[in-house]
Design an enzyme around this catalytic site. Structure first.
Site, short mmCIF file in Angstrom:
data_model
loop_
_atom_site.label_atom_id
_atom_site.label_comp_id
_atom_site.label_asym_id
_atom_site.label_seq_id
_atom_site.Cartn_x
_atom_site.Cartn_y
_atom_site.Cartn_z
N LYS A 137 0.91 -1.17 -0.14
CA LYS A 137 -0.11 -0.04 -0.08
C LYS A 137 0.76 1.32 -0.02
O LYS A 137 2.17 1.15 0.38
CB LYS A 137 -0.80 -0.03 1.38
CG LYS A 137 -2.03 -1.27 1.36
CD LYS A 137 -2.72 -1.05 0.02
CE LYS A 137 -3.63 -2.09 -0.17
NZ LYS A 137 -3.58 -3.57 0.70
C1 LIG Z 1 -10.11 -2.62 -0.98
C2 LIG Z 1 -9.34 -3.46 0.02
N1 LIG Z 1 -9.92 -3.49 1.28
C3 LIG Z 1 -9.45 -4.15 2.38
C4 LIG Z 1 -8.24 -4.51 2.15
C5 LIG Z 1 -7.57 -5.66 3.35
O1 LIG Z 1 -6.43 -4.71 3.97
P1 LIG Z 1 -5.16 -5.99 4.92
O2 LIG Z 1 -4.56 -6.44 3.58
O3 LIG Z 1 -4.47 -4.88 5.26
O4 LIG Z 1 -5.72 -6.63 5.56
C6 LIG Z 1 -7.33 -4.35 1.26
C7 LIG Z 1 -6.01 -5.20 0.97
O5 LIG Z 1 -5.22 -5.33 -0.15
C8 LIG Z 1 -8.07 -3.90 0.06
O6 LIG Z 1 -7.41 -3.89 -1.38
#
Ligand SMILES: Cc1ncc(COP(=O)(O)O)c(C=O)c1O
Length: 426
Positions: free
Chosen positions: A196
């Site tokens: 990210k």
């Molecule tokens: C649109 C979206 N929501 C939620 C998440 C979840 O985040 P995490 O990987 O930090 O749990 C992601 C992760 O790529 C995502 O792309």
């Protein structure tokens, strides 16, 4: 000129394509050393407190919280809003599986709706059509540099008395009419996972203006305990806040190591976002000049665009006079630029990583089991983007500056010049 997929020399080599991600410097190292030596390795230490203060200020909300990742932040948001069994949550069919999986995890039913063809973000018309007397929340996802029509979404939500969760995992710092993502809806949720644009390796952030929601979300990330007072914080292991009857939960805390990295990364965010936004705008302008390639919609109400992925749309009937299938186009472009250009997310009605009916814990009863079956949803726009039109790449491509722009243009021109061969590769 032999194409790279045929063993020719690519427009840019792996070495030329390399962009360091994540980016770090002396401050990250010094902060990590300070955490190690302080013994305050978790539990609302000074770096976590600084991160929250700076994130509140950055996003423009009254409150911010940190948690283990951007999946549990969504779950915490739903639980703080009281979403549970018997409720429906409307969300786009095109997103990372976590956006839907958390809804199933709180025993509610994800209602998948289609997206708009020029933003791949949730379609307000589909949202309104999906609202029932069971609807408890709407989750919007800011995806591929775009935002949904937030004016319409917020108007619909307001009219129906529904909270809006902004899944801003992809967009740290983007703005709609001058307001940052995470400050438009009821709750904002951010992922800080390694790929990210703001990263602590893993991690998540929550934002809200609502004091009661903040209090519940703080308890939800911290075993149900009441929020800490200044006296409790920063004491390190064992320095817990007062217990107390707020809401049942588990441990979703972030560590001080992650916060230490994040406060340093946050200083770079605006500059990196600006670099990405500049290059994306220039690339989008170029796409307008090439038959068969189109940029995503650029809604003037979206006053800052940030990119976890940069994306554009491909038309196989027009590019190079037609006949080059989308997979062949993506493969050839990836090979020329030594960078992956891929499809968008798999639509959630048929996604290999979203299979809620593989876990018995969700089989509360037959009607719930039927309701969480994603294949019952029809998502033609998501499917069309996935199969035929989407071309996407990681944001590090947008940190490549003029050299990346030049290579992209050269790659497209080379592919057009070799279109016959690409037709055969299709
Ligand atoms: C649109 C979206 N929501 C939620 C998440 C979840 O985040 P995490 O990987 O930090 O749990 C992601 C992760 O790529 C995502 O792309």
């Amino acid at each position: 000129m032999k194409l790279a997929i045929d063993g020719g020399t690519p427009v840019r080599s792996r070495e030329q394509a390399h962009v360091q991600w994540p980016v770090w410097g002396e401050e990250e190292k010094a902060n990590l050393r300070a955490v190690v030596e302080s013994g305050v390795w978790s539990y609302s230490g000074p770096f976590e407190r600084r991160l929250l203060a700076e994130w509140r200020e950055y996003v423009g909300t009254n409150h911010a919280l940190a948690a283990a990742n951007g999946t549990v932040t969504l779950q915490i948001a739903l639980e703080a809003l009281g979403v549970g069994y018997g409720d429906e949550v409307i969300l786009p069919g095109l997103t990372w599986q976590a956006t839907a999986a958390v809804v199933v995890d709180v025993n509610a039913v994800p209602v998948l709706v289609d997206v708009e063809p020029d933003t791949w973000c949730i379609d307000p018309v589909a949202v309104e059509a999906a609202i029932t007397d069971r609807t408890a929340a709407i989750i919007v996802v800011h995806l591929y540099g775009n935002m949904p029509d937030m004016d319409r979404i917020l108007e619909i939500a307001h009219r129906h008395g529904l909270p809006v969760i902004e899944d801003s995992a992809h967009q740290h710092g983007a703005e709609w009419n001058g307001k940052k993502t995470g400050s438009l809806g009821t709750i904002g949720s951010f992922s800080l996972q390694l790929s990210k644009v703001l990263t602590g390796g893993e991690g998540g952030l929550l934002t809200t203006d609502d004091h009661d929601l903040w209090e519940r979300m703080d308890a939800l990330r911290n075993c149900g305990r009441r929020p800490e007072t200044d006296d409790d914080a920063g004491k390190g292991s064992g320095a817990y806040a007062t217990d107390g009857d707020l809401i049942q939960s588990g441990n979703y805390r972030i560590t001080e190591f992650q916060a230490a990295i994040l406060v340093a990364g946050l200083k770079r965010l605006d500059d990196q976002n600006a670099q990405r936004e500049r290059l994306a705008a220039k690339l989008d302008d170029y796409l307008e000049t090439v038959p068969g390639l189109s940029p995503m919609k650029r809604d003037p109400r979206q006053t800052r665009r940030t990119y976890f992925n940069w994306a554009f749309r491909y038309d196989a009937e027009t590019f190079g006079g037609g006949g080059v299938a989308t997979p062949a186009f993506r493969r050839a472009l990836s090979a020329e630029l030594s960078t992956d250009f891929e499809q968008c997310y798999e639509p959630l009605n048929d996604c290999t990583l979203y299979r809620p009916r593989t876990k018995k814990r969700y089989k509360i009863n037959e009607s719930h089991w039927a309701a969480i079956d994603p294949s019952r949803f029809h998502l033609p726009v998501c499917t069309e983007a996935f199969i035929n039109t989407s071309v996407t790449t990681h944001h590090s491509f947008l940190l490549g500056g003029e050299a990346a722009y030049g290579a992209f243009v050269e790659a497209i021109e080379k592919m057009i010049a070799s279109v016959e061969r690409l037709r055969n590769a299709s």
